[in-house]
Design an enzyme around this catalytic site. Structure first.
Site, PDB file in Angstrom:
ATOM      1  N   TYR A   1      -4.785  14.537  -2.418  1.00 56.48           N
ATOM      2  CA  TYR A   1      -5.072  13.670  -1.279  1.00 56.48           C
ATOM      3  C   TYR A   1      -6.229  14.226  -0.455  1.00 56.48           C
ATOM      4  O   TYR A   1      -6.137  14.395   0.752  1.00 56.48           O
ATOM      5  CB  TYR A   1      -3.814  13.476  -0.432  1.00 56.48           C
ATOM      6  CG  TYR A   1      -3.891  12.259   0.434  1.00 56.48           C
ATOM      7  CD1 TYR A   1      -3.854  10.978  -0.124  1.00 56.48           C
ATOM      8  CD2 TYR A   1      -4.023  12.366   1.795  1.00 56.48           C
ATOM      9  CE1 TYR A   1      -3.955   9.861   0.660  1.00 56.48           C
ATOM     10  CE2 TYR A   1      -4.127  11.246   2.604  1.00 56.48           C
ATOM     11  CZ  TYR A   1      -4.095   9.996   2.027  1.00 56.48           C
ATOM     12  OH  TYR A   1      -4.190   8.870   2.805  1.00 56.48           O
TER      13      TYR A   1
ATOM     14  N   HIS B   1      -9.960   7.519   3.702  1.00 54.33           N
ATOM     15  CA  HIS B   1      -9.893   6.091   4.058  1.00 54.33           C
ATOM     16  C   HIS B   1     -11.282   5.473   4.217  1.00 54.33           C
ATOM     17  O   HIS B   1     -11.401   4.282   4.502  1.00 54.33           O
ATOM     18  CB  HIS B   1      -9.104   5.889   5.357  1.00 54.33           C
ATOM     19  CG  HIS B   1      -7.647   6.210   5.225  1.00 54.33           C
ATOM     20  ND1 HIS B   1      -7.156   7.491   5.390  1.00 54.33           N
ATOM     21  CD2 HIS B   1      -6.585   5.441   4.911  1.00 54.33           C
ATOM     22  CE1 HIS B   1      -5.844   7.482   5.216  1.00 54.33           C
ATOM     23  NE2 HIS B   1      -5.465   6.249   4.910  1.00 54.33           N
TER      24      HIS B   1
ATOM     25  N   ASP C   1     -10.142  13.181   8.291  1.00 56.70           N
ATOM     26  CA  ASP C   1      -9.397  12.283   7.389  1.00 56.70           C
ATOM     27  C   ASP C   1      -9.309  12.863   5.970  1.00 56.70           C
ATOM     28  O   ASP C   1      -9.478  12.144   4.973  1.00 56.70           O
ATOM     29  CB  ASP C   1     -10.079  10.906   7.393  1.00 56.70           C
ATOM     30  CG  ASP C   1      -9.323   9.847   6.612  1.00 56.70           C
ATOM     31  OD1 ASP C   1      -8.101   9.979   6.450  1.00 56.70           O
ATOM     32  OD2 ASP C   1      -9.987   8.888   6.156  1.00 56.70           O
TER      33      ASP C   1
ATOM     34  N   GLU D   1      -6.187   6.456  -2.162  1.00 58.12           N
ATOM     35  CA  GLU D   1      -6.202   5.414  -1.134  1.00 58.12           C
ATOM     36  C   GLU D   1      -6.600   4.058  -1.711  1.00 58.12           C
ATOM     37  O   GLU D   1      -6.018   3.023  -1.388  1.00 58.12           O
ATOM     38  CB  GLU D   1      -7.178   5.794  -0.019  1.00 58.12           C
ATOM     39  CG  GLU D   1      -6.536   6.556   1.103  1.00 58.12           C
ATOM     40  CD  GLU D   1      -5.333   5.815   1.662  1.00 58.12           C
ATOM     41  OE1 GLU D   1      -5.489   4.667   2.073  1.00 58.12           O
ATOM     42  OE2 GLU D   1      -4.243   6.390   1.666  1.00 58.12           O
TER      43      GLU D   1
ATOM     44  N   HIS E   1       0.839  -1.205   0.000  1.00 53.03           N
ATOM     45  CA  HIS E   1       0.000   0.000   0.000  1.00 53.03           C
ATOM     46  C   HIS E   1       0.875   1.256   0.000  1.00 53.03           C
ATOM     47  O   HIS E   1       0.673   2.170  -0.802  1.00 53.03           O
ATOM     48  CB  HIS E   1      -0.901  -0.035   1.240  1.00 53.03           C
ATOM     49  CG  HIS E   1      -1.756   1.178   1.456  1.00 53.03           C
ATOM     50  ND1 HIS E   1      -3.119   1.173   1.284  1.00 53.03           N
ATOM     51  CD2 HIS E   1      -1.446   2.451   1.856  1.00 53.03           C
ATOM     52  CE1 HIS E   1      -3.613   2.374   1.551  1.00 53.03           C
ATOM     53  NE2 HIS E   1      -2.614   3.173   1.908  1.00 53.03           N
ATOM     54  N   GLU E   2       1.870   1.280   0.885  1.00 56.20           N
ATOM     55  CA  GLU E   2       2.710   2.474   1.015  1.00 56.20           C
ATOM     56  C   GLU E   2       3.562   2.689  -0.234  1.00 56.20           C
ATOM     57  O   GLU E   2       3.675   3.805  -0.735  1.00 56.20           O
ATOM     58  CB  GLU E   2       3.601   2.380   2.255  1.00 56.20           C
ATOM     59  CG  GLU E   2       2.842   2.356   3.569  1.00 56.20           C
ATOM     60  CD  GLU E   2       1.807   3.467   3.685  1.00 56.20           C
ATOM     61  OE1 GLU E   2       1.995   4.536   3.085  1.00 56.20           O
ATOM     62  OE2 GLU E   2       0.788   3.255   4.354  1.00 56.20           O
TER      63      GLU E   2
ATOM     64  N   HIS F   1       1.665   4.250  -2.959  1.00 52.32           N
ATOM     65  CA  HIS F   1       1.483   5.705  -2.885  1.00 52.32           C
ATOM     66  C   HIS F   1       2.592   6.407  -3.677  1.00 52.32           C
ATOM     67  O   HIS F   1       2.367   7.455  -4.294  1.00 52.32           O
ATOM     68  CB  HIS F   1       1.488   6.187  -1.440  1.00 52.32           C
ATOM     69  CG  HIS F   1       0.143   6.088  -0.776  1.00 52.32           C
ATOM     70  ND1 HIS F   1      -0.999   6.643  -1.325  1.00 52.32           N
ATOM     71  CD2 HIS F   1      -0.254   5.514   0.394  1.00 52.32           C
ATOM     72  CE1 HIS F   1      -2.032   6.405  -0.516  1.00 52.32           C
ATOM     73  NE2 HIS F   1      -1.608   5.716   0.520  1.00 52.32           N
TER      74      HIS F   1
END
Lengths: 91, 353
Positions: B186, B268, B263, B195, B171-172, B175
């Site tokens: 974002y 998310h 958020d 996301e 996931h990271e 990005h």
């Protein structure tokens, strides 16, 4: 009066809440908080960073994780372990 | 009916087969925006170019990750300089560093072997990670240059959980891929897309590592990560958004889209909608999810015909164009993607024509 703090975002996206008595703020924390309460929010720091919403006496500041000064970091570190989870409606 | 090409298909085919990477991507972009392209010939040329590209790049020493794992020593203010493990070194005494090293390797291998992408920037960017970021830090994130892993507080998140979760690492790293391709904002819908793309590829990295088909996968993000205070099986579910843990508020359909100022506009939360669309397309097509649905999503990223402020429907239309180029308009793959976006309420059947 209470200072209400919400932490949202992060990889997990969990939204957590905590509060602290206004009288417990140090002068440095108080001054840093006052600066954020009187400025417009910045754009997000980057993916999966935390976002804080700090509310005091009807005013609120949105603070991105990477713009937190050391004076406010000490306040947030005191909250570690005090975050309210699960949220009351899901308990 | 004879299709009408602005650029002769023979020329596009030559570019796809023989051109430099930049030329191929331009040809790819041309194909993706030309709605008239329907011939098997050009699709085959396009498909043939993708494996060629990998072989073309191998001789340059690519196809191998270049990893460095640092010890943040719990600091958050500066990039760490203490190296715990560098590329090619044997395991070190810090197990967290070894897990991060292995996870970055598995993620690199997925992007290279399944999608012919050479690291985050497709030019072999070294993969830098820091473990022990912050104190009791309940998070992992991509800071634009490095992947940062907190230790977890042992209450909400397990100690050492972030570095051990391959889908978190996937996931990271994704990005970074999104940053170097679509560079989606974002916040709000583009943020939720950003996301979702990371969740989709995070899940695919895990499925690839495990050799799982779409039917076999659990479609969970961050299982074995939750600490004792959070009741649930994972942080997110692509199969059933909103069911991963007690308090999971992810929607799976546009009618339940959440408007919130937390958020960064619920990035998310509302990611559940495009996440579920991917799950529906991948499971409808069956087999390994990275081979069809994953390729469609991936080539939608690299072609870049999606603006940074794209809403879900713009991205959805782009995935359909990509599916049309890769597999043919009205092919089984195109129909699965179209049906998926309709089922989550992002596109309407009328819009598909």
């Amino acid at each position: 009066m209470q200072v209400d703090i919400e932490r949202s975002g992060g990889f997990g996206g969990l939204t957590l809440h905590a509060s602290v008595g206004e009288e417990q703020l140090t002068p440095g924390e108080r001054a840093a908080l006052e600066r954020f309460l009187s400025q417009p929010p910045r754009p997000p720091s980057g993916p999966d960073r935390f976002v804080y919403r700090i509310s005091l006496r009807g005013r609120q500041a949105i603070v991105q994780e990477d713009e937190i000064p050391p004076e406010l970091r000490s306040l947030l570190e005191r909250l570690d372990g005090a975050w309210d989870w699960p949220p009351p409606t899901h308990h | 009916m004879s299709p009408c090409f602005i650029v002769p298909p023979e020329l596009l085919e030559r570019i796809l087969r023989l051109g430099q990477a930049a030329d191929r991507e331009a040809a790819l972009a041309t194909l993706s925006i030309d709605h008239s392209i329907r011939t098997n010939r050009i699709q085959n040329a396009f498909l043939a170019a993708i494996p060629r590209r990998r072989h073309h790049l191998v001789h340059g020493g690519r196809g191998r990750p270049h990893r460095t794992i640092f010890d943040a020593h719990h600091r958050t203010d500066v990039h760490a300089t203490t190296v715990l493990r560098a590329e090619g070194q044997p395991p070190c005494s810090d197990e967290d560093a070894n897990h991060a090293y292995d996870g970055l390797g598995d993620t690199y291998r997925f992007f290279w072997e399944a999608l012919s992408r050479d690291s985050i920037d497709d030019a072999g960017l070294p993969l830098l990670g820091e473990v022990h970021f912050g104190r009791n830090y309940d998070n992992a994130f991509w800071d634009g240059e490095r992947m940062m892993f907190g230790d977890g507080d042992g209450r909400l998140f397990k100690i050492g959980g972030f570095v051990r979760a391959l889908d978190v690492i996937g996931h990271e790293l994704c990005h970074g891929v999104t940053q170097s391709t679509l560079n989606l904002l974002y916040t709000g819908q583009p943020g939720a897309l950003n996301e979702s793309i990371s969740d989709v590829f995070g899940s695919l990295v895990k499925q690839y590592r495990r050799g799982q088909t779409a039917a076999d996968s659990d479609w969970l993000i961050g299982e074995d990560l939750l600490g004792p205070a959070v009741r649930g099986v994972a942080l997110r579910s692509l199969r059933a958004p909103g069911t991963a843990f007690e308090g999971d508020l992810q929607p799976a359909h546009m009618r339940d889209y959440r408007v919130t100022s937390s958020d960064n506009g619920g990035v998310h939360l509302n990611s559940g909608i495009p996440n579920h669309a991917f799950y529906l397309a991948a499971t409808a097509l069956g087999g390994y999810a990275w081979e069809k649905a994953g390729r469609i999503w991936y080539h939608t990223l690299v072609v870049g015909a999606v603006p940074p402020d794209a809403h879900f429907h713009t991205f959805a239309q782009a995935t359909l164009r990509t599916a049309g180029v890769l597999f043919g308009v009205a092919s089984e793959e195109w129909r699965a993607v179209a049906e998926a976006w309709v089922r989550v309420g992002v596109l309407s059947a009328a819009q598909l024509g």
